[in-house]
Design a protein around this motif. Structure first.
Motif, PDB file in Angstrom:
ATOM      1  N   UNK A 478     -17.225  12.814  48.056  1.00  0.00           N
ATOM      2  CA  UNK A 478     -18.287  13.636  48.174  1.00  0.00           C
ATOM      3  C   UNK A 478     -18.391  14.762  47.041  1.00  0.00           C
ATOM      4  N   UNK A 479     -17.287  14.452  46.183  1.00  0.00           N
ATOM      5  CA  UNK A 479     -17.460  15.385  45.313  1.00  0.00           C
ATOM      6  C   UNK A 479     -18.260  14.965  43.985  1.00  0.00           C
ATOM      7  N   UNK A 480     -18.598  13.480  43.850  1.00  0.00           N
ATOM      8  CA  UNK A 480     -19.425  13.126  42.797  1.00  0.00           C
ATOM      9  C   UNK A 480     -20.199  11.963  43.855  1.00  0.00           C
ATOM     10  N   UNK A 481     -21.274  11.489  42.998  1.00  0.00           N
ATOM     11  CA  UNK A 481     -22.009  10.397  43.602  1.00  0.00           C
ATOM     12  C   UNK A 481     -21.437   9.397  43.991  1.00  0.00           C
ATOM     13  N   UNK A 482     -20.385   8.925  43.008  1.00  0.00           N
ATOM     14  CA  UNK A 482     -19.572   7.661  43.185  1.00  0.00           C
ATOM     15  C   UNK A 482     -18.402   7.820  42.341  1.00  0.00           C
TER      16      UNK A 482
END
Length: 649
Positions: A478-482
C-alpha cells in the motif's frame, strides 16, 4: 570534503581570496553547530552545500591559469595535488579514530568499514547502502558518517579533469566560454535529478555525486565566468552586499522550514552570490577577511574531519568527558590545529614539480598500511577481549539452512537489491516431515526479523517456511501503486502453496516518532488484508496477522546497558494506547475469518504484569535496534505461533 586552503598564484584570474577562507569558516561553523546543537541549527548541515560550491570555484581558478601540457601530465599533476591536500590529514584522522573506536565502540564494524571506504573515496556509497539497509545502526554512532562529502568531491575530481581538458583546452584555445557551455547544461540536468529524487529516493539525492554535481558545477561556472568576463563578474558583485548575504545564510541554517530542496537551493545561491560579492578586494567584508575568521577557514578541513569522531566518542562513552558536546568540539578544535600545522602544512610544502609513479604508489601503500593495522588491531581485540555488550548481543539473523548463505542480502529485495531468478528458491525451505505445512512469510523488515521464529519452529516441529523481506514495503503493498518484485514473489507463492499452509503477514505499524502514531497506510492495508483473507480461505490457506512488538525510543542499541534492564526501557502505558489501535483491527479481522489468527507479540515481549517494556531480558538483548528483534528474540516468539497453529486447527 576539500575545504583546505589551496596555494594560488596571484595572476589576473587566480588571486588569493581571503574572503573565501572566511566563507569556509562560516560553512564549517554551520556544519559543526548543526551536528552538535541540532535543535538550534536544524539546517546547519547545509554548510556542506556551501563547501561544494567553494570547492568547484577554487579548483577551477587553480587550473585556468596553468600552462599547457599533455593531458597525461595534466591529469597526473592534478591528482597528485588532490592527494597532497586531502590524504595526509584523512589518513591520520581515520587511523587514530579507528584506534579509539576499538576501545570505546562495542560494535565498531560499520565504522571501520566506512573508514576504509573513505580512504578510497567511496564512503558516500557505503553510507548510501547502509541507509537503505534497515538493519543498519544509527549513523550518529558511525565515526565516519561525515566523510560522505569527501566521496562526492573525490568522485567529482575523477570526472572534472576530463571535462576541463576537453572544454577549456589548456594547451590550445583556453576558452572558458566553452567550459561554461559544457558545465551549465550538466548542472541543470543534475539539479533536475536532485529535485526529482528528493521525494522518490532522498538518500540517493543526498549521497550520490551525479545528483550533487550541480553544486560543485556552479562553483566551476562562477570561476569560468570570472575568467571569461571579469568586468561583468565585478559589476554583478557590486550590487551584492556580503553582510546581508551572510545574514540570510544564517537564517537559512537556523529556521526549520519544511522544504529540503528549498534549503539546498538557497544556500547554493547565497554562496555563489558571496563569491561574486567578494570579486574585488575593495568589496570584501571584514566579517570574512579578519584574521581569526581566515584562520578558522584555513583549518576548516581538519576541523571538519575531527568534529564528528569526537561527537561519536561522546555517544559511545557517555560517562567520558567527551559526552559534553562543548568538550568534544573543543577537543576537535585542538586536534584540528595540530593536524593543520603538523600534517597538512608540512606535506603541502613538499615540492613535487613533476608527478612520479612512486608518489602515487606511496599514497596507496599508506592507505593499505592503515587498513592492515586497523584490521589487525580489531582481530586482536576480538581474540583477547569481548565486551559485556558484545556478550549480550545475539546475531541479527542466522545463516540460511542448508546453504549457510547470509539472510541479508540473499533474502532481501528492495530498491538497491533486485529480485534475482533464484531468490525464491534460496529463501524457501521445504518441511522436514512429509505432508507438514509451510509458512509463507511476507512483509517489510518486520517480516524479516521473524527469521529466528521460523527457524525454531522448523527445528521443533518440522515445518517448512518461505521468507523474503521487502524493506519499506508491506504486503499487501500500500506504500506505492505497485511493487513488481513483491507481485512476482506472491505469484510464486500461489504456485507452491497447498491447503493447510499458512500465510504470515508482518509489517511496521507505527511511525518512528515520539509520540508514536499508527502509520497513515494502516487503514488501507487493513482493507486489503480483509480481502486477502477471503481469497486465502477459498484456497484452504490459513492467515496469521502479526501484531507489533514494542517500539523503543533509544537511537542505537549501543546506548543500552545489558546489565540494566531499565537503561533503555519505556513505560508500558506510553505504548498501550497506540498498540491497542492496531490490535483492535487485527483482532477484528481474525474474528471475522475462520482461517485467520492474530499473533500478539507485544504482550509476549512486554508482559501485562510489568510497568515497563525493555529490550533486555536476563542480561541479554532481544532486539537489534529500537523495534526489530534479533534471532534470539524472534525464537522466543515461536510459542505464540505454535499456539496459533493449534487454534487454527
Amino acid at each position: 570534503m576539500n575545504i583546505s586552503k589551496p596555494r594560488q598564484d596571484k595572476t589576473k584570474s587566480n588571486i588569493y581570496r581571503p574572503d573565501v577562507d572566511g566563507l569556509r569558516a562560516l560553512a564549517v561553523t554551520a556544519v559543526i553547530a548543526g551536528h552538535t546543537f541540532e535543535n538550534w541549527f536544524p539546517r546547519g548541515y547545509l554548510g556542506v552545500d556551501a563547501f561544494f560550491v567553494i570547492s568547484g570555484f577554487v579548483i577551477t581558478l587553480s587550473l585556468v591559469s596553468r600552462s599547457g601540457t599533455s593531458f597525461g601530465l595534466f591529469l597526473a599533476a592534478f591528482s597528485l595535488r588532490r592527494i597532497k591536500r586531502l590524504f595526509p590529514a584523512l589518513l591520520v584522522c581515520i587511523g587514530l579514530t579507528c584506534a579509539i573506536l576499538l576501545f570505546v565502540d562495542p560494535a565498531p564494524k560499520k565504522s571501520l568499514l566506512t573508514g576504509a571506504a573513505a580512504l578510497f573515496g567511496v564512503s558516500n556509497f557505503s553510507l548510501y547502502f547502509q541507509e537503505l539497509d534497515y538493519f543498519s545502526p544509527s549513523i550518529r554512532y558511525n565515526g565516519f558518517t561525515h566523510t560522505w562529502s569527501l566521496g562526492v568531491e573525490e568522485q567529482f575530481y575523477l570526472l572534472f579533469p576530463l571535462l576541463f581538458w576537453v572544454a577549456f583546452k589548456p594547451s590550445q584555445s583556453r576558452s572558458s566560454r566553452r567550459l561554461l557551455c559544457v558545465i551549465l547544461p550538466l548542472c541543470m540536468l543534475s539539479l533536475l535529478g536532485f529535485v526529482f529524487f528528493q521525494t522518490r529516493a532522498p538518500m540517493a539525492a543526498y549521497y550520490l555525486m551525479p545528483l550533487r554535481f550541480w553544486e560543485l558545477g556552479l562553483g566551476v561556472a562562477s570561476a569560468a565566468f570570472l575568467y571569461h568576463r571579469p568586468d561583468r563578474f565585478y559589476t554583478v558583485g557590486r550590487f551584492l552586499r556580503a553582510p546581508l548575504l551572510m545574514a540570510a545564510m544564517t537564517v537559512v541554517f537556523i529556521l526549520p522550514y519544511g522544504s529540503a530542496v528549498l534549503g539546498h537551493l538557497l544556500i547554493v545561491a547565497l554562496t555563489t552570490a558571496l563569491l561574486f560579492a567578494g570579486g574585488k578586494e575593495t568589496d570584501q567584508t571584514q566579517l570574512l577577511t579578519n584574521r581569526p575568521t581566515r584562520y578558522v577557514g584555513n583549518i576548516s578541513y581538519s576541523l571538519y574531519l575531527w568534529h564528528w569522531p569526537f561527537l561519536t566518542f561522546g555517544l559511545l562513552a557517555p560517562s567520558s568527558i567527551w559526552a559534553n558536546p562543548l568538550v568534544s568540539i573543543g577537543s576537535a578544535l585542538f586536534v584540528a590545529i595540530l593536524s593543520y600545522h603538523f600534517v597538512e602544512q608540512p606535506v603541502q610544502r613538499i615540492k613535487t614539480p613533476r608527478p612520479r609513479l612512486w608518489h602515487f604508489a606511496g599514497a596507496f601503500a599508506s592507505v593499505f598500511c592503515v587498513i592492515a593495522v586497523v584490521a589487525a588491531g580489531n582481530s586482536y581485540r576480538k581474540s583477547v577481549w569481548v565486551s559485556r555488550f558484545e556478550a549480550a548481543m545475539h546475531p541479527d539473523f542466522s545463516p540460511l539452512p542448508g546453504s549457510n548463505l547470509p539472510f541479508y542480502p540473499t533474502c532481501v529485495v528492495g530498491d538497491s537489491i533486485p529480485l534475482k531468478p533464484d531468490t525464491f528458491d534460496k529463501c524457501t525451505f521445504a518441511p522436514q516431515t512429509d505432508g507438514e505445512r509451510t509458512f509463507w512469510v511476507m512483509g517489510d523488515s518486520h517480516a524479516g526479523h521473524l527469521q529466528g521464529t521460523f527457524l525454531k519452529m522448523r527445528d521443533d516441529h518440522g515445518y517448512g517456511f518461505h521468507l523474503v523481506e521487502t524493506p519499506g514495503m508491506s504486503f499487501p503493498v500500500v506504500e506505492t501503486e505497485s511493487f513488481p518484485a513483491r507481485s512476482t514473489l506472491f505469484q510464486q507463492v500461489r504456485d507452491r502453496w497447498k491447503p493447510g499452509d499458512i500465510v504470515v503477514l508482518s509489517r511496521l505499524h507505527f511511525t518512528r516518532t515520539d509520540p508514536l502514531r499508527v502509520r497513515e497506510t494502516f487503514n488501507r492495508w487493513v482493507k486489503e488484508v480483509d480481502t486477502l483473507a477471503d481469497e486465502l480461505a477459498g484456497s484452504g490457506i490459513g492467515l496469521f496477522l502479526v501484531g507489533p512488538p514494542p517500539m523503543f525510543m533509544f537511537e542505537d542499541i549501543r546506548a543500552c546497558a545489558p546489565d540494566d534492564e531499565l537503561s533503555c526501557s519505556l513505560q508500558r502505558g506510553k505504548l498501550e494506547e497506540v498498540v491497542d489501535v492496531v490490535h483492535r483491527d487485527l483482532g477484528r479481522i481474525a474474528r471475522k475469518h475462520e482461517n485467520t489468527e492474530f499473533i500478539d507479540l507485544f504482550s509476549e515481549l512486554c508482559a501485562e504484569t510489568s510497568d515497563v517494556c525493555s529490550p533486555i531480558q536476563d542480561g541479554y538483548f532481544l532486539f537489534r535496534d529500537r523495534d526489530h528483534l534479533n534471532v534470539e528474540g524472534a525464537a522466543r516468539m515461536s510459542g505464540r505461533f505454535q499456539a496459533a497453529v493449534e487454534a487454527l486447527n
